[in-house]
Design a protein around this motif. Structure first.
Motif, PDB file in Angstrom:
ATOM      1  N   GLU A 136      11.217  17.163 -12.069  1.00  0.00           N
ATOM      2  CA  GLU A 136      12.363  17.661 -12.827  1.00  0.00           C
ATOM      3  C   GLU A 136      11.912  18.272 -14.149  1.00  0.00           C
ATOM      4  O   GLU A 136      12.419  19.325 -14.571  1.00  0.00           O
ATOM      5  CB  GLU A 136      13.356  16.534 -13.075  1.00  0.00           C
ATOM      6  N   ARG A 143      12.563  22.138 -15.204  1.00  0.00           N
ATOM      7  CA  ARG A 143      13.222  22.530 -16.457  1.00  0.00           C
ATOM      8  C   ARG A 143      12.316  23.449 -17.274  1.00  0.00           C
ATOM      9  O   ARG A 143      12.786  24.412 -17.894  1.00  0.00           O
ATOM     10  CB  ARG A 143      13.571  21.297 -17.281  1.00  0.00           C
ATOM     11  N   HIS A 188      12.329  26.944 -15.735  1.00  0.00           N
ATOM     12  CA  HIS A 188      13.555  27.670 -16.073  1.00  0.00           C
ATOM     13  C   HIS A 188      13.515  28.181 -17.507  1.00  0.00           C
ATOM     14  O   HIS A 188      13.809  29.353 -17.775  1.00  0.00           O
ATOM     15  CB  HIS A 188      14.776  26.771 -15.876  1.00  0.00           C
ATOM     16  N   THR A 227      20.470  30.577 -14.310  1.00  0.00           N
ATOM     17  CA  THR A 227      20.803  29.276 -14.862  1.00  0.00           C
ATOM     18  C   THR A 227      19.881  28.217 -14.271  1.00  0.00           C
ATOM     19  O   THR A 227      19.245  28.425 -13.225  1.00  0.00           O
ATOM     20  CB  THR A 227      22.252  28.897 -14.549  1.00  0.00           C
ATOM     21  N   ALA A 238      20.865  25.531 -12.828  1.00  0.00           N
ATOM     22  CA  ALA A 238      21.427  25.163 -11.528  1.00  0.00           C
ATOM     23  C   ALA A 238      20.969  26.130 -10.445  1.00  0.00           C
ATOM     24  O   ALA A 238      20.622  25.714  -9.330  1.00  0.00           O
ATOM     25  CB  ALA A 238      22.947  25.120 -11.610  1.00  0.00           C
ATOM     26  N   GLU A 239      20.945  27.405 -10.771  1.00  0.00           N
ATOM     27  CA  GLU A 239      20.480  28.388  -9.789  1.00  0.00           C
ATOM     28  C   GLU A 239      19.009  28.199  -9.455  1.00  0.00           C
ATOM     29  O   GLU A 239      18.601  28.279  -8.291  1.00  0.00           O
ATOM     30  CB  GLU A 239      20.729  29.805 -10.321  1.00  0.00           C
ATOM     31  N   ARG A 287      17.340  25.420  -9.686  1.00  0.00           N
ATOM     32  CA  ARG A 287      17.212  24.181  -8.931  1.00  0.00           C
ATOM     33  C   ARG A 287      17.550  24.407  -7.454  1.00  0.00           C
ATOM     34  O   ARG A 287      16.971  23.763  -6.562  1.00  0.00           O
ATOM     35  CB  ARG A 287      18.115  23.110  -9.539  1.00  0.00           C
ATOM     36  N   GLU A 288      18.465  25.318  -7.183  1.00  0.00           N
ATOM     37  CA  GLU A 288      18.865  25.610  -5.801  1.00  0.00           C
ATOM     38  C   GLU A 288      17.973  26.653  -5.130  1.00  0.00           C
ATOM     39  O   GLU A 288      18.178  26.986  -3.965  1.00  0.00           O
ATOM     40  CB  GLU A 288      20.308  26.102  -5.785  1.00  0.00           C
TER      41      GLU A 288
END
Length: 262
Positions: free
Chosen positions: A61, A65, A68, A79, A81-82, A84-85
């Motif tokens: 994680e 982060r 990103h 983002t 979230a994007e 992470r997906e």
């Protein structure tokens, strides 16, 4: 910057004859106390929260982060979230690709940092530049700068030498200012910074997120990099002080902080 000018960092200002090319920075006003306080804060966070709660998932994680944040600093609009997906834009995918292999390069950055720099660039730039440019410096001058930076990355000193976090900050700034590769120099610099922090034992499980620290302080990050690249002693001093602040912010961004709050 003129090719005749010395690089803005250690080789421009360090007195001759010192075994640690960054030892002179420790004498600058405010530097020892800033880095001691930041290191103490990281140690407390890792000791109080990390030793009992860490897992490979927490490290993953942190790396995500960081990827990103580094991508956003490089121009990504994705983002977290994007990312992470797996749906981030190309720049985000480049940064994530680096993060997945980064910790495997710890032995290499200790023993042969030029190889580590090259591998990180190859990971970041795959699909973006010609295969024969992956991991290769732009020109002979850039190759020379990389060798100088590798010397800083592996510098070891005795009492009074530059602390590990300061070494990481200076290598970061040198890689940005030298821009030795044809692309992705920012992603490379931030990845190398994290790698040195791990390799030097500050954060062995890579739980801090220094890239997120820079993103949180983005205006200061960018302005201090510009000041550093101008080559003056004041710019170097300002960057070094900024680095301590950014590392503290990176510790605050650790997923351990979120776990503690839950």
């Amino acid at each position: 910057m003129s090719s005749a000018a010395p690089p803005p960092g250690p080789s421009a200002s360090a007195p001759p004859g010192r075994p640690d090319p960054l030892a002179w920075l420790v004498a600058l006003e405010g530097v020892p106390s800033a880095y001691a306080a930041t290191r103490d804060g990281i140690d407390v966070m890792l000791r109080d929260r990390g030793l009992r709660r860490t897992s490979p998932e927490t490290t993953a994680e942190s790396l995500l982060r960081g990827a990103h944040a580094s991508a956003v600093l490089e121009g990504s609009s994705s983002t977290l979230a994007e990312v992470r997906e797996g749906a981030g834009d190309e720049v985000a995918r480049d940064a994530v690709r680096v993060s997945t292999e980064l910790l495997s390069l710890v032995p290499r950055v200790r023993q042969s940092p030029l190889q580590a720099f090259a591998r990180i660039h190859a990971l970041a730039a795959t699909g973006s530049v010609e295969p024969d440019r992956l991991g290769r410096p732009r020109d002979p001058e850039a190759a020379g700068r990389l060798r100088d930076i590798a010397t800083v990355a592996t510098s070891q000193g005795s009492e009074g030498a530059a602390p590990a976090l300061l070494v990481a900050a200076m290598v970061h700034a040198e890689l940005i200012s030298a821009a030795p590769f044809v692309s992705h120099n920012g992603i490379v610099a931030r990845a190398v910074e994290r790698l040195i922090i791990v390799a030097r034992g500050v954060d062995e499980k890579s739980l801090c997120v220094p890239e997120a620290g820079h993103l949180a302080l983005r205006p200061a990050y960018e302005s201090n990099l510009r000041g550093y690249a101008e080559g003056g002693a004041a710019g170097v001093h300002a960057w070094v002080l900024y680095g301590a602040e950014a590392f503290a912010a990176g510790a605050e961004a650790s997923p351990l902080r979120r776990a503690a709050a839950e």
